[in-house]
Design an enzyme around this catalytic site. Structure first.
Site, mmCIF file in Angstrom:
data_model
loop_
_atom_site.group_PDB
_atom_site.id
_atom_site.type_symbol
_atom_site.label_atom_id
_atom_site.label_comp_id
_atom_site.label_asym_id
_atom_site.label_seq_id
_atom_site.Cartn_x
_atom_site.Cartn_y
_atom_site.Cartn_z
ATOM 1 N N CYS A 263 -5.971 -2.837 2.249
ATOM 2 C CA CYS A 263 -5.767 -2.711 3.696
ATOM 3 C C CYS A 263 -7.046 -2.721 4.537
ATOM 4 O O CYS A 263 -7.605 -3.779 4.778
ATOM 5 C CB CYS A 263 -4.925 -1.471 3.980
ATOM 6 S SG CYS A 263 -4.113 -1.585 5.591
ATOM 7 N N GLU B 255 0.850 -1.203 0.000
ATOM 8 C CA GLU B 255 0.000 0.000 0.000
ATOM 9 C C GLU B 255 0.886 1.254 0.000
ATOM 10 O O GLU B 255 1.897 1.306 0.677
ATOM 11 C CB GLU B 255 -0.896 0.009 1.256
ATOM 12 C CG GLU B 255 -1.828 1.210 1.312
ATOM 13 C CD GLU B 255 -2.831 1.173 2.484
ATOM 14 O OE1 GLU B 255 -2.524 0.558 3.526
ATOM 15 O OE2 GLU B 255 -3.902 1.787 2.332
ATOM 16 N N LYS C 87 -9.633 2.294 -2.814
ATOM 17 C CA LYS C 87 -9.936 1.822 -1.448
ATOM 18 C C LYS C 87 -11.350 2.237 -1.071
ATOM 19 O O LYS C 87 -11.700 3.425 -1.142
ATOM 20 C CB LYS C 87 -8.908 2.414 -0.483
ATOM 21 C CG LYS C 87 -8.918 1.821 0.910
ATOM 22 C CD LYS C 87 -7.741 2.396 1.710
ATOM 23 C CE LYS C 87 -7.473 1.702 3.003
ATOM 24 N NZ LYS C 87 -6.235 2.183 3.656
HETATM 25 N N1 LIG Z 1 -3.847 1.144 6.816
HETATM 26 C C1 LIG Z 1 -5.118 0.720 6.863
HETATM 27 O O1 LIG Z 1 -5.903 1.007 5.997
HETATM 28 C C2 LIG Z 1 -5.671 -0.113 7.936
HETATM 29 C C3 LIG Z 1 -4.948 -0.450 9.138
HETATM 30 O O2 LIG Z 1 -3.813 -0.100 9.351
HETATM 31 C C4 LIG Z 1 -5.703 -1.258 10.096
HETATM 32 O O3 LIG Z 1 -6.849 -1.655 9.827
HETATM 33 O O4 LIG Z 1 -5.167 -1.503 11.156
#
Ligand SMILES: NC(=O)CC(=O)C(=O)O
Length: 279
Positions: free
Chosen positions: A154, A44, A113
């Protein structure tokens, strides 16, 4: 159709310099392709430090320089490339976007996302992607020569509804470029990837940046591959490195034949459906 392929997951540190990060990502993709990978995954926000105020300055429109370089390396090395995620600008909005390229370098899919990360732990981790980002609305499943692959990002992994929608559209592997942190990573990371694999009887993949104690947002790392039985078949620690998975997507139908969860779904009692389908 053979459902067997080699999957490479790249866990790299992200630097402040977009040029350096993109260069490093491209070199890693080339290296893993030369080692025989058919599909490569990046983390990401691999071309931008994971901080909301930075997203606008690092953002590029679809077709921008980062996009071109990713497409070029996918074509040169003839690999599928799930190109992590990058800040994408369209009109006056910024999205956290994954581009997915096929071995011809063509864009075969794109995920914005859908669930923006929101956390405010008392005296601890704070992050609100919505400060600068807009959420996407589309479920993303791409066709490959090995089978269908679902892609989300994520925080999206926390929402079993999205995983279900991807599986309903035929995805046999769910890939999530991701960046959990030192609060949520130890508590939830492996559990979530195993849960989504077990719920949907699919492979799940999490590809994270390597941990960097110098950065303001410290990534948990621990990139992971889980099989449709819920077993972790590959996992890194916190450092830079690669995961190389020998994947056989036919394991999905084998598991489902023996534990046919789909046959017991009570669609006479409950229903899951998409309302908006386009970004
Ligand atoms: N970075 C994200 O989108 C999510 C995350 O770090 C988590 O759910 O913990």
């Amino acid at each position: 159709m053979s459902q067997k392929f080699k999957l490479a997951v790249i866990q790299m540190k992200i630097s402040e310099s977009k040029v350096d990060s993109v260069h490093k990502a491209i070199e890693n993709v080339a290296y893993m392709a030369d080692k025989g990978a058919n599909m490569v995954v990046l983390p990401e926000m691999f071309n931008c430090p994971y901080e909301t105020y930075r997203f606008p300055a690092y953002a590029e429109a679809e077709g921008g320089d980062t996009y071109q370089r990713l497409s070029k390396i996918a074509k040169e090395k003839k690999v599928y490339l799930v190109a992590g995620s990058v800040p994408e600008v369209e009109a006056d909005r910024i999205y956290n976007t994954t581009y997915i390229f096929g071995p011809s370098g063509d864009l075969i899919g794109k995920h914005r996302k859908m669930h923006l990360f929101e956390i405010d732990i008392v005296n601890g981790q704070y992050f609100r992607e919505a400060e600068t980002l807009t959420a996407g609305k589309s479920v993303t499943v791409v066709d490959t020569e090995f089978g269908k692959i679902g892609v989300a990002i994520c925080f999206d992994v926390r929402f079993p509804e999205l995983a279900r929608l991807m599986a309903q559209q035929g995805a046999e592997m769910l890939i999530y470029p991701a960046a959990f942190n030192m609060t949520t990573g130890p508590a939830h990371w492996e559990l979530l990837f195993r849960s989504r694999a077990i719920d949907q009887q699919v492979f799940t993949v999490g590809c994270a940046p390597a941990r960097d104690y110098e950065s303001n947002y410290i990534s948990y790392g621990n990139s992971i591959i889980v099989n449709p039985w819920g077993e972790v078949i590959g996992r890194l620690n916190d450092e830079e490195g690669y995961l190389f998975g020998e994947i056989d997507l036919s394991e999905v139908s084998q598991i489902r034949a023996q534990l046919p969860l789909n046959q017991s779904i009570r669609d006479d009692v409950y229903e899951l459906k998409t309302i908006l389908k386009e970004d």
